[in-house]
Structures are given as structure tokens and as C-alpha cells.
Design a protein around this motif. Structure first.
Motif, PDB file in Angstrom:
ATOM      1  N   THR A  39       0.811  -1.228   0.000  1.00 19.89           N
ATOM      2  CA  THR A  39       0.000   0.000   0.000  1.00 19.89           C
ATOM      3  C   THR A  39       0.843   1.276   0.000  1.00 19.89           C
ATOM      4  O   THR A  39       0.584   2.186  -0.795  1.00 19.89           O
ATOM      5  CB  THR A  39      -0.969  -0.012   1.199  1.00 19.89           C
ATOM      6  N   ASN A 231     -15.972  -5.005  -1.562  1.00 17.75           N
ATOM      7  CA  ASN A 231     -14.626  -5.233  -1.033  1.00 17.75           C
ATOM      8  C   ASN A 231     -13.730  -4.020  -1.248  1.00 17.75           C
ATOM      9  O   ASN A 231     -12.880  -3.698  -0.420  1.00 17.75           O
ATOM     10  CB  ASN A 231     -13.986  -6.455  -1.704  1.00 17.75           C
ATOM     11  N   ASP A 234     -15.544  -0.928   0.797  1.00 21.94           N
ATOM     12  CA  ASP A 234     -15.713  -1.137   2.238  1.00 21.94           C
ATOM     13  C   ASP A 234     -14.926  -0.147   3.106  1.00 21.94           C
ATOM     14  O   ASP A 234     -15.494   0.479   4.010  1.00 21.94           O
ATOM     15  CB  ASP A 234     -15.303  -2.576   2.578  1.00 21.94           C
ATOM     16  N   PRO A 235     -13.597   0.011   2.891  1.00 21.00           N
ATOM     17  CA  PRO A 235     -12.852   0.936   3.751  1.00 21.00           C
ATOM     18  C   PRO A 235     -13.375   2.375   3.678  1.00 21.00           C
ATOM     19  O   PRO A 235     -13.480   3.052   4.710  1.00 21.00           O
ATOM     20  CB  PRO A 235     -11.416   0.839   3.203  1.00 21.00           C
ATOM     21  N   ALA A 236     -13.718   2.824   2.475  1.00 21.82           N
ATOM     22  CA  ALA A 236     -14.241   4.188   2.328  1.00 21.82           C
ATOM     23  C   ALA A 236     -15.610   4.319   2.985  1.00 21.82           C
ATOM     24  O   ALA A 236     -15.933   5.348   3.592  1.00 21.82           O
ATOM     25  CB  ALA A 236     -14.330   4.554   0.846  1.00 21.82           C
ATOM     26  N   VAL A 238     -16.727   2.652   5.593  1.00 19.85           N
ATOM     27  CA  VAL A 238     -16.535   2.684   7.047  1.00 19.85           C
ATOM     28  C   VAL A 238     -16.002   4.037   7.489  1.00 19.85           C
ATOM     29  O   VAL A 238     -16.477   4.624   8.469  1.00 19.85           O
ATOM     30  CB  VAL A 238     -15.582   1.552   7.485  1.00 19.85           C
ATOM     31  N   ARG A 239     -15.041   4.559   6.754  1.00 16.85           N
ATOM     32  CA  ARG A 239     -14.387   5.797   7.186  1.00 16.85           C
ATOM     33  C   ARG A 239     -15.249   7.031   6.947  1.00 16.85           C
ATOM     34  O   ARG A 239     -15.381   7.885   7.839  1.00 16.85           O
ATOM     35  CB  ARG A 239     -13.055   5.946   6.456  1.00 16.85           C
ATOM     36  N   ASP A 245     -13.305   3.411  12.243  1.00 20.27           N
ATOM     37  CA  ASP A 245     -11.863   3.205  12.057  1.00 20.27           C
ATOM     38  C   ASP A 245     -11.592   1.763  11.655  1.00 20.27           C
ATOM     39  O   ASP A 245     -12.504   1.012  11.304  1.00 20.27           O
ATOM     40  CB  ASP A 245     -11.119   3.554  13.352  1.00 20.27           C
ATOM     41  N   GLU A 246     -10.297   1.393  11.707  1.00 21.60           N
ATOM     42  CA  GLU A 246      -9.921   0.041  11.303  1.00 21.60           C
ATOM     43  C   GLU A 246     -10.595  -1.024  12.174  1.00 21.60           C
ATOM     44  O   GLU A 246     -10.881  -2.124  11.703  1.00 21.60           O
ATOM     45  CB  GLU A 246      -8.392  -0.121  11.386  1.00 21.60           C
ATOM     46  N   LEU A 249     -13.977  -1.697  10.762  1.00 21.74           N
ATOM     47  CA  LEU A 249     -13.843  -2.460   9.519  1.00 21.74           C
ATOM     48  C   LEU A 249     -13.568  -3.934   9.825  1.00 21.74           C
ATOM     49  O   LEU A 249     -14.190  -4.832   9.244  1.00 21.74           O
ATOM     50  CB  LEU A 249     -12.712  -1.877   8.669  1.00 21.74           C
ATOM     51  N   GLN A 253     -16.032  -7.272   9.038  1.00 17.38           N
ATOM     52  CA  GLN A 253     -15.531  -8.453   8.331  1.00 17.38           C
ATOM     53  C   GLN A 253     -15.663  -9.705   9.193  1.00 17.38           C
ATOM     54  O   GLN A 253     -15.960 -10.791   8.678  1.00 17.38           O
ATOM     55  CB  GLN A 253     -14.080  -8.224   7.921  1.00 17.38           C
TER      56      GLN A 253
END
Length: 405
Positions: A39, A231, A234-236, A238-239, A245-246, A249, A253
Motif C-alpha cells: 500500500t 470489497n 468497504d474501507p471508504a 466505514v471511514r 476506524d480500522e 472495519l 468483516q
């Protein structure tokens, strides 16, 4: 005689399930560590790793299936696992060379592309044809548990020991699975006596000719392609939508993975090809609903509920797709059929992942969720219609034959 046979089958199944759990731990661990490592370097490297892992399933399916239908499956599976283990372990000293890392991920993916249809074809010989569905459910359950452990353990191992050490540990998990299989006595030895010249594309042709199987598999591929966009989004979501936060997330999952375990157990109760085909279509509908719930009501509680429902649907799919393929495929062709089905679903996964990246450039994560959920819902409804038509066509000649008597 039945008791010793049953004891031997239970022993072999227990060993295989334990090895599968360890192997899935390794798969989840390696993917997590590699994505964490890639990343900061480049988004293109992240995409390259994902493509390198999945591409062998699409391009190599005919060859993988043919190998499964020509060679002793347990031994072939051991070789495939050793290939994966060595490739992953060699990544550790080469993490400063991204090109080599991607190439080795591709090699590992080739091993996995052989291993998956291999274990699917081997299961009926381990557990017995009559107990195959429950065996598929058990394997899916332990793999889910291994996946959860790999996702959580991967972060800890990478944090404490660094990425190279985590990859070495991951490589060892495949070697452990290969060692466990050395103690399994069951074997599938394809004879090839029904085919003068076995064709690598026979599995694809078989799936295409079987109306019920084809409708179910295409339906699953369509709603997987639609759903997989979450997939990427998902991160966007949640944020920026849930303002989490993580940890949130990871919790979502985990809810999905717990749902998979529940779905595995539910699918183990099904028995006929008709039930499996209907279950696959219905889970397309329920998966779409599961994604639409948090898209419509963007709260943490609704997201958790939706992800649990989606996981249950996913768990039913994992078992039902193997069970219906086993029931509707001649034994000598199962390796190629499983490989063909895997390539269709993985291809849809790749297309959906690529589409999600483009959609997120123009739409917010909530809108992407809504599109993915709607697409899965429509695919599930369409699949249900075509499955019922195929079953009706299949039933009509039989009824006509009975009436003529």
C-alpha cells in the motif's frame, strides 16, 4: 467392516480439515501482509498482487482441471501445496524487489488454482459420496475459522516480527498441510477409461450442457461480480459514511465470517440438486438485500446486521456450489468441472473488482454499495427464474416417459 471404514474416513477427513484450516490461515496471512506492504509503495502494486493471485484461476482452469482428472489427487494436492509454500517463503528475502514478489504471487496462485479443484474432487473419496455435502460444509467452516485467524494473526505477526518473517511463517503453513496429507490414506485415482482422449475443455462443455448447473453457476458468477464491489468500497464506507476506524472495519468483516460459518451449517442440511440450485439463486437475493441494508440505512448496527446476512448467504454458496457440481458431474470429469466453475466465478470477481475501482472515482461508497446490492438482487431473481425453467425442462421429459408407460 463398516465401523473400520467409517473410522478411517473420519480420521482422513479430520486430518484434511485440520490441514485446510492451517492452509487458509496462510492464505489470509499472506494476502494481508502483502497488501500492507504494498500500500505505501503504489496502488498499482496492490492491484498487481490481487490480479497475480486470481489470474491463474481464470487462465489455468482447463489445465488445472485436466491434471486433477489425470493424476492421483492426494499426491497432486501435496505437490501444489509445496509449490505454494516455497513460492511464498521465497518472497521473504525479495520484498525489496516488487517485480519478483508479483511473479512469486503468480506462482503461488498457480499452485492454488490446482489445489482447489483437487480437494473438491478428493472430498467424496475421503468422506464417501453420501457424506460429501457435510464434508464440504466442514471444510468451508474450518477454512472460515482459518481465515479469521489469518486476518487477525497476520497483523500481529507483521507488527511483532516484520513482513519477511510473517511470509516465512506463511510458507510453513503450506508445508504443514502437505505433511498432514501424507498421513491421509484416501486417494482419488482417475482411470480415464471413459475417455479415449481426455479434453481440457470437457469441464466447460459439461457445465454449459447441463441446464440446471449452468443456470446456477452463471447466476452465482453474476451476483458475485456485483457484490465484490463492496470489497473495494468497504474501507471508504466505514471511514466516510459510518465515521469508523480500522477496528470497525475488522468487526464488520468478522461478522461476515461468522455468518459464513452459520451458512455452512445450514447448507449441510440440503440433499438434492434442486435444493442446492434454489439455494444458490436465493442467496443471490439475500446477498443483495444484505448490501442494500447499510446502503439505505447507514448506521453501524444495520451494517453489522447486513454483513452477517451476507456472510450466511456466502456460507451457503460455498457448500452448495460444490455439492451441486458433484451431484451433476460424472466422477471422471469432476476435476475439470470444479476448475471451470471456479474460473467463471473468479473471472466475475476480477471484473467486479476492476469495475469498483472505476465507480469509486465518480460515485461515493454508499452509491457503490447501492449499485452492488441492486445488481446482486437482480442477478439472484434472474437466476431463480432460469433455475426453475431448467428444472421444469428436465422434469418434463421424465413425466412424458412415465405417461407413455
Amino acid at each position: 467392516m463398516e465401523a473400520p471404514v467409517a473410522a478411517a474416513r473420519n480420521r482422513d477427513l479430520t486430518l484434511t480439515a485440520a490441514g485446510a484450516a492451517v492452509s487458509e490461515f496462510g492464505n489470509a496471512l499472506s494476502l494481508l501482509v502483502l497488501l500492507f506492504w504494498a500500500t505505501p509503495i503504489s496502488p498499482l502494486l496492490v492491484a498487481a498482487i490481487l490480479v497475480a493471485e486470481l489470474l491463474p484461476f481464470v487462465l489455468g482452469a482447463p489445465v488445472a482441471g485436466l491434471l486433477v482428472d489425470l493424476l492421483p489427487n492426494r499426491r497432486l494436492l501435496i505437490v501444489a501445496l509445496l509449490c505454494q509454500g516455497v513460492a511464498i517463503a521465497v518472497i521473504a528475502p525479495l520484498m525489496g524487489q516488487p517485480v519478483f514478489v508479483v511473479a512469486l504471487v503468480f506462482v503461488s496462485g498457480c499452485g492454488r488454482a490446482i489445489a482447489q479443484p483437487c480437494i473438491s474432487a478428493l472430498v467424496p473419496h475421503i468422506a464417501g459420496e453420501e457424506h460429501s455435502t457435510r464434508a464440504y460444509a466442514l471444510l468451508a467452516t474450518v477454512r472460515s475459522a482459518g481465515n479469521i485467524a489469518g486476518v487477525t494473526g497476520g497483523a500481529l505477526l507483521a507488527g511483532f516480527f516484520g513482513h519477511p518473517a510473517a511470509m516465512l511463517i506463511d510458507g510453513c503453513t503450506f508445508l504443514v498441510y502437505a505433511l498432514v496429507l501424507a498421513f491421509v490414506k484416501a486417494e482419488r485415482r482417475p482411470s480415464g477409461e471413459h475417455e479415449a482422449r481426455p479434453s481440457a475443455l470437457a469441464g466447460v462443455r459439461h457445465v454449459r450442457r447441463d441446464g440446471v448447473l449452468f443456470a446456477a453457476v452463471v447466476g452465482v458468477a453474476c451476483f458475485v461480480g456485483a457484490t465484490v464491489v463492496i470489497n473495494v468500497a468497504d474501507p471508504a464506507f466505514v471511514r466516510f459514511v459510518l465515521h469508523g476506524d480500522e477496528f470497525l472495519l475488522g468487526a464488520m468483516q468478522a461478522c461476515w465470517m461468522v455468518g459464513i460459518i452459520v451458512g455452512n451449517r445450514l447448507a449441510a442440511r440440503l440433499t438434492s440438486a434442486s435444493q442446492f440450485a434454489h439455494a444458490l439463486a436465493i442467496t443471490g437475493v439475500t446477498t443483495g438485500i444484505a448490501v442494500l441494508i447499510p446502503a439505505t440505512f447507514p448506521f453501524v448496527a444495520t451494517a453489522v446486521i447486513g454483513w452477517f446476512i451476507g456472510g450466511v448467504s456466502n456460507g451457503v454458496d460455498n457448500v452448495a456450489i460444490h455439492a451441486i457440481a458433484r451431484l451433476r458431474t460424472p466422477e471422471e470429469m469432476r476435476g475439470r468441472a470444479f476448475a471451470a466453475i471456479g474460473s467463471m466465478i473468479t473471472g466475475a470477481n476480477l471484473l467486479g473488482t476492476a469495475a469498483a475501482g472505476g465507480l469509486l472515482l465518480f460515485l461515493g461508497p454508499r452509491a457503490v454499495f447501492a449499485l452492488g446490492g441492486t445488481g446482486a438482487l437482480l442477478a439472484g431473481v434472474t437466476c431463480l427464474v432460469f433455475v426453475r425453467r431448467a428444472l421444469k425442462r428436465e422434469k418434463s421429459p421424465a413425466e412424458a416417459g412415465l405417461s407413455s408407460l
